[in-house]
Design an enzyme around this catalytic site. Structure first.
Site, PDB file in Angstrom:
ATOM      1  N   LYS A  27       0.834  -1.208   0.000  1.00  0.00           N
ATOM      2  CA  LYS A  27       0.000   0.000   0.000  1.00  0.00           C
ATOM      3  C   LYS A  27       0.867   1.256   0.000  1.00  0.00           C
ATOM      4  CE  LYS A  27      -3.696  -0.389   2.283  1.00  0.00           C
ATOM      5  NZ  LYS A  27      -4.611  -0.635   3.412  1.00  0.00           N
ATOM      6  N   ARG A  96      -3.437   3.023   8.494  1.00  0.00           N
ATOM      7  CA  ARG A  96      -3.767   1.776   7.787  1.00  0.00           C
ATOM      8  C   ARG A  96      -2.548   0.853   7.737  1.00  0.00           C
ATOM      9  NH1 ARG A  96      -8.144   2.076   3.920  1.00  0.00           N
ATOM     10  NH2 ARG A  96      -9.192   4.083   3.944  1.00  0.00           N
ATOM     11  N   GLY A 105      -8.366  -7.275   4.550  1.00  0.00           N
ATOM     12  CA  GLY A 105      -9.229  -7.492   5.701  1.00  0.00           C
ATOM     13  C   GLY A 105      -8.588  -8.205   6.866  1.00  0.00           C
ATOM     14  N   MET A 107      -5.705  -7.301   8.546  1.00  0.00           N
ATOM     15  CA  MET A 107      -5.086  -6.450   9.560  1.00  0.00           C
ATOM     16  C   MET A 107      -5.886  -5.155   9.712  1.00  0.00           C
ATOM     17  SD  MET A 107      -1.049  -7.214   9.049  1.00  0.00           S
ATOM     18  CE  MET A 107      -0.988  -6.564   7.411  1.00  0.00           C
ATOM     19  N   ARG A 340      -3.468  -1.394  -6.378  1.00  0.00           N
ATOM     20  CA  ARG A 340      -2.630  -2.598  -6.317  1.00  0.00           C
ATOM     21  C   ARG A 340      -2.975  -3.459  -7.528  1.00  0.00           C
ATOM     22  NH1 ARG A 340      -5.707  -4.557  -0.888  1.00  0.00           N
ATOM     23  NH2 ARG A 340      -7.762  -4.855  -1.778  1.00  0.00           N
ATOM     24  N   HIS A 456      -3.640 -44.081  -1.141  1.00  0.00           N
ATOM     25  CA  HIS A 456      -3.766 -44.814  -2.408  1.00  0.00           C
ATOM     26  C   HIS A 456      -4.861 -44.205  -3.268  1.00  0.00           C
ATOM     27  CE1 HIS A 456      -5.471 -48.005  -4.968  1.00  0.00           C
ATOM     28  NE2 HIS A 456      -4.203 -48.320  -5.165  1.00  0.00           N
ATOM     29  N   SER A 787      15.798 -41.795 -11.661  1.00  0.00           N
ATOM     30  CA  SER A 787      14.490 -41.150 -11.534  1.00  0.00           C
ATOM     31  C   SER A 787      14.192 -41.044 -10.052  1.00  0.00           C
ATOM     32  CB  SER A 787      13.405 -41.965 -12.240  1.00  0.00           C
ATOM     33  OG  SER A 787      12.152 -41.322 -12.108  1.00  0.00           O
ATOM     34  N   CYS A 855       9.724 -38.834 -10.782  1.00  0.00           N
ATOM     35  CA  CYS A 855       8.444 -39.444 -11.132  1.00  0.00           C
ATOM     36  C   CYS A 855       7.501 -39.537  -9.945  1.00  0.00           C
ATOM     37  CB  CYS A 855       8.649 -40.821 -11.755  1.00  0.00           C
ATOM     38  SG  CYS A 855       9.491 -42.000 -10.671  1.00  0.00           S
ATOM     39  N   TYR A 875      13.929 -33.977 -16.834  1.00  0.00           N
ATOM     40  CA  TYR A 875      12.484 -34.077 -17.057  1.00  0.00           C
ATOM     41  C   TYR A 875      11.758 -34.291 -15.734  1.00  0.00           C
ATOM     42  CZ  TYR A 875      12.865 -39.179 -16.450  1.00  0.00           C
ATOM     43  OH  TYR A 875      13.091 -40.428 -15.942  1.00  0.00           O
TER      44      TYR A 875
END
Length: 903
Positions: A27, A96, A105, A107, A340, A456, A787, A855, A875
């Site tokens: 702000k 503020r 909202g 603080m 903002r 699972h 992997s 993976c 990858y």
């Protein structure tokens, strides 16, 4: 934080800029930026986040702060030609909060500081509006009492309601000056009764206490909860903005509003926002009175409207993004109170990013940074129609997003049977296991009363793109009686329709209509971005994805176990398969073969089981290699926890006991029970599985390698291009890998000799144990690729059982701030990530050309993808429905890295 004597703690709005958010908060930095742009901003100053940090650490304000505030207040009073709270013409200010990251909202704010019993009369004379002055005073006491003094806000609300009731009016704007004088007296009495002290009449005391209250609001429960939710660090602190007051509550020619430079819901250009006449800003936020659309301001105050439109255009062009603006009109004079970069929906984010490219405000690289994988994921999931009437019966963990509707079924057999008859079903279980896979595939969604996000049910559901809600503990699932009982006692019988929302975890009885996602249709190839009827959103997604694919370094593969999943993954943009879990090929009817293999007493029995498995495996691999022709396919050799392929010990014991009591034949079951007892493990996830199983059961891994090699040879003979990688799971030492590799190479050589087809099959391993990561340099001598199995690596590094811990104590850990997010959801960079990083370095030091991937579930997590880019993996591999997310985030990581290098 120690206080530096030379440290500057207060900045005038004319001294800062938007790049100082760390110091001035969002702000304060933006107020300074608007001031620099020459926009009408009320004069003021900002107390830095550094002052807040000193206060929070030491319990008192920095020694120099009071003098700095006094100096800036003096300068403000000179500029305004009036003093704070003076009797005849008081200067009033607002105090503020304003952290680096927007926390709307969360603080505290206090308006109208400087009013007192003495100065309220001077304000009334200067404004020529007695009602306005007393209205402003009652607002100060109400906000100050609640925010600074800790008075229950309902006391003030009740008193105001009593005043309106006595006057027989509905709105506070209908109270006149005399009414408001009585309200002020009542409010002061509430403060006295509740705090034991009078409302402070010294304006400087008011301001100092309000500043302190804003500092303290950084650590309120609601602020901490919000930061945990939004992953905002807790050590940033908040700035405090002291701003000269402008008044929207001076009458019908005054007002306050909120404006957006574009629609934050859709991204479309236009006039969006709300306006409220004769009001202060908190009235709009609190919703005390109904606002009017911002467009109505044109007829209310054309001059201010036109000026606001010009300023909105200036701000959007300057910030090159959607701006969220707060403004006040005081007797026809427009003032800017805040701006903002505005929050927006996922759809709006993609639309706005491409719109700004077309308007020449940003380039494609910046557009890519303006969207996130999480937003793309939101766009891919079907959603329930929010306008529909619903009856919620429970709530669990939102494990796999989407919206699913179907008839309740309580076992996989019924799910498959009903599904084949054309019924849509929801599979409901206490918890799922691999035997439920058929039912999970057949079902529209999965609901369990146990388990967490990495149970699972959750992992498999995400891999299939199935909606899943786990751990709905308030729902009692009785699979034997085929029913589910809610906390209120209502019973859901098999066949009753239920709806589950995998994005919220909510469970409903009855059918809730869903809205399909055009984005998924696009990725599936059912909607072309260039088509005339293509959705505007799809066009935006297509453009940004195309750029992400051009710039990303990380390749994206899929976790897929069959040809159908592989084909879907390829449509979604997969560049190969990073994990084919062969244990999933042995569920259902095939499970008997693995069971026979594990329980075999003789070589002949074992060879017979392997002989039966070989052609089944080969067929699976031929189909898989065909669907991924020309792309790499990493096949993981069998890695089930042993208990998943053995009969349930309790059920088997009961069956044997019943047979004995009835004197019925039970030799086979008794033999089976003895074997199950012999092989029973207390912790199967750390038992006889992975490479251990392959070494203990002769012929198991060589059978799989032969099936893979023969399938690859068959594809080559059919003019295909299989690119196969064989992965040995759960390796902890290089010796295990060397033994398996030697056996595998012999089998491959045999197949080459038998078929006459030259095969190049890479052999590597999964790094999923801490010891493997620590000794990665040694293991790389026998591995052509690594992997990282980050699911098990997280489990073994932390000592967590992922099927148990999320439901038992993760909630408490998240609430206490021990976790910002579950380590199974986003990789733990400091622990698990450190092992990955060191293993990458050690592996490449031994074998510079080693191929490195991941993976685990983290392969599709946006934040984790950035980490994998940073440590240099080649990858990531993830479930098919996460592939677009991983592609996007891999592009964002590359663009972000390039931007950092250029800076």
């Amino acid at each position: 934080m120690s206080e530096n004597n030379d440290q500057k703690f207060v900045y005038d709005f004319t001294e800062g800029n938007r790049d100082l958010k760390d110091l001035l908060g969002g702000k304060g930095a933006n107020l300074a930026e608007m001031t620099n742009l020459g926009l009408p901003v009320p004069p003021g100053f900002t107390i830095t986040t550094e002052a807040c940090k000193v206060y929070l650490e030491s319990g008192s304000e920095p020694v120099a702060l009071r003098d700095e505030v006094s100096a800036h207040l003096d300068a403000l009073e000179r500029q305004m030609g009036k003093k704070l709270g003076q009797a005849d013409d008081p200067l009033l200010v607002s105090v503020r909060s304003g952290a680096k990251f927007s926390m709307p909202g969360m603080m505290d704010t206090v308006l109208n500081i400087g009013l007192s019993d003495e100065s309220v009369a001077g304000l009334a004379r200067q404004a020529d509006n007695e009602r306005f002055a007393w209205d402003s005073y009652r607002r100060l006491i109400q906000m100050f009492g609640k925010t600074v003094l800790g008075v229950d806000g309902e006391h003030f609300e009740d008193a105001l309601d009593e005043a309106k009731a006595a006057k027989k009016v509905a709105s506070d704007t209908d109270l006149d000056a005399e009414d408001l004088k009585k309200v002020v007296e009542r409010f002061k009495a509430i403060v006295k009764a509740d705090t034991g002290r009078d409302f402070p009449q010294d304006p400087r005391e008011q301001m100092d206490l309000a500043i302190e209250a804003v500092f303290n609001s950084w650590n309120t429960d609601r602020a901490k909860l919000y930061r945990r939710q939004e992953r905002i660090p807790g050590d940033l602190g908040t700035a405090v903005n002291v701003c000269s007051m402008v008044f929207g509550n001076l009458g019908p020619d005054s007002g306050t509003g909120v404006a957006f430079t574009r629609d934050p819901a859709s991204g479309h250009e236009g006039v969006y926002g709300d306006y409220l006449q004769n009001a202060q800003g908190e009235d709009v936020v609190a919703g005390i009175r109904n606002t009017v659309p911002l467009a109505d301001l044109e007829s209310i105050d054309k001059k201010s409207y036109d000026q606001l439109m010009q300023i909105m255009n200036t701000l959007e062009t300057h910030y090159k993004d959607l701006c969220d603006i707060e403004f006040t009109i005081e007797r026809g004079q427009l003032w800017m109170l805040q701006t903002r970069v505005g929050k927006r929906t996922a759809g709006a984010a993609f639309r706005i990013a491409t719109q700004l490219v077309d308007q020449g405000l940003i380039d494609e690289a910046e557009a890519l940074q303006r969207v996130t994988g999480a937003q793309l994921a939101q766009l891919m999931f079907p959603k329930f129609d929010e306008t529909a009437k619903v009856e919620q019966i429970g709530r669990g963990i939102a494990a796999s997003p989407g919206a699913a509707v179907g008839k309740a079924v309580f076992d996989s057999y019924t799910a498959v049977k009903w599904s084949r008859s054309g019924e849509k079903v929801i599979l409901i279980r206490r918890e799922t296991n691999p035997d439920d896979l058929d039912g999970m595939i057949a079902a529209e969604g999965i609901l369990t009363s146990r388990g967490g996000k990495t149970s699972h049910a959750a992992v498999v559901a995400r891999g299939m793109g199935k909606t899943c809600v786990c751990g709905a503990e308030e729902l009692e699932v009785d699979t034997k009686r085929r029913r589910m009982t809610t906390a209120s006692g209502a019973v859901i019988e098999e066949g009753d329709v239920v709806s589950i929302d995998g994005s919220t975890g909510k469970v409903y009885v009855g059918e809730v209509p869903v809205v399909p996602s055009p984005v998924v249709e696009y990725f599936e190839g059912r909607m072309h971005a260039g088509a005339d009827d293509a959705d505007e959103l799809v066009q935006a997604v297509h453009r940004i994805m195309a750029y992400a694919d051009r710039v990303r370094r990380l390749r994206v593969r899929a976790n897929a176990d069959n040809a159908e999943d592989a084909s879907r993954a390829r449509r979604f943009g997969a560049q190969g398969i990073g994990l084919c879990r062969t244990e999933h090929m042995f569920l259902g009817e095939r499970r008997q073969y693995v069971e026979r293999l594990i329980l075999a007493d003789t070589d002949a029995e074992r060879d017979e089981a392997l002989k039966a498995l070989l052609p089944l495996q080969k067929t699976d691999f031929v189909e898989l290699f065909e669907s991924m022709d020309g792309l790499p396919v990493t096949v993981r050799l069998l890695d089930p926890p042993l208990h998943e392929f053995l009969p349930d010990i309790t059920e088997l014991s009961v069956r044997v006991a019943l047979a004995e009591s009835r004197k019925e034949p039970h030799e086979n079951d008794l033999r089976l029970l003895q074997a199950v007892h012999r092989l029973h493990e207390q912790n199967p996830m750390l038992g006889l599985r992975g490479v251990r199983l392959g070494l203990v059961i002769p012929g198991l891994f060589t059978m799989q390698v032969r099936a893979i090699a023969e399938a690859a040879a068959q594809r080559i003979e059919a003019k295909g291009d299989p690119r196969v990688e064989i992965m040995i799971p759960l390796v902890g030492t290089v010796q295990e890998l060397e033994i398996v590799r030697e056996d595998a190479e012999k089998v491959i050589a045999e197949v080459v000799a038998e078929t006459g087809v030259e095969l190049k099959l890479a052999l590597g391993t999964m790094i999923e144990l801490p010891r493997a990561a620590v000794t990665a340099g040694q293991i790389a001598e026998a591995a052509e690729f690594f992997s990282f199995g980050t699911n098990d690596l997280t489990q073994t590094v932390w000592g967590f059982s992922r099927d148990d811990v999320e439901a038992s104590f993760f909630t408490a850990y998240l609430e206490k701030g021990i976790f910002g997010v579950s380590p199974f959801e986003t990789i733990d960079k400091d622990g698990v990530g450190a092992l990955v990083r060191s293993a990458v370095q050690a592996g490449r030091a031994t074998r510079p050309d080693i191929k490195l991937g991941v993976c685990g579930e983290h392969g599709g997590d946006p934040e984790s993808v950035h980490f994998f880019h940073e440590v240099g993996l080649d990858y990531v591999s993830c479930s098919p429905f996460r592939i677009p997310v991983a592609r996007l985030e891999a592009g964002r990581a590359a663009a972000e890295s390039k931007g950092s290098d250029s800076r």
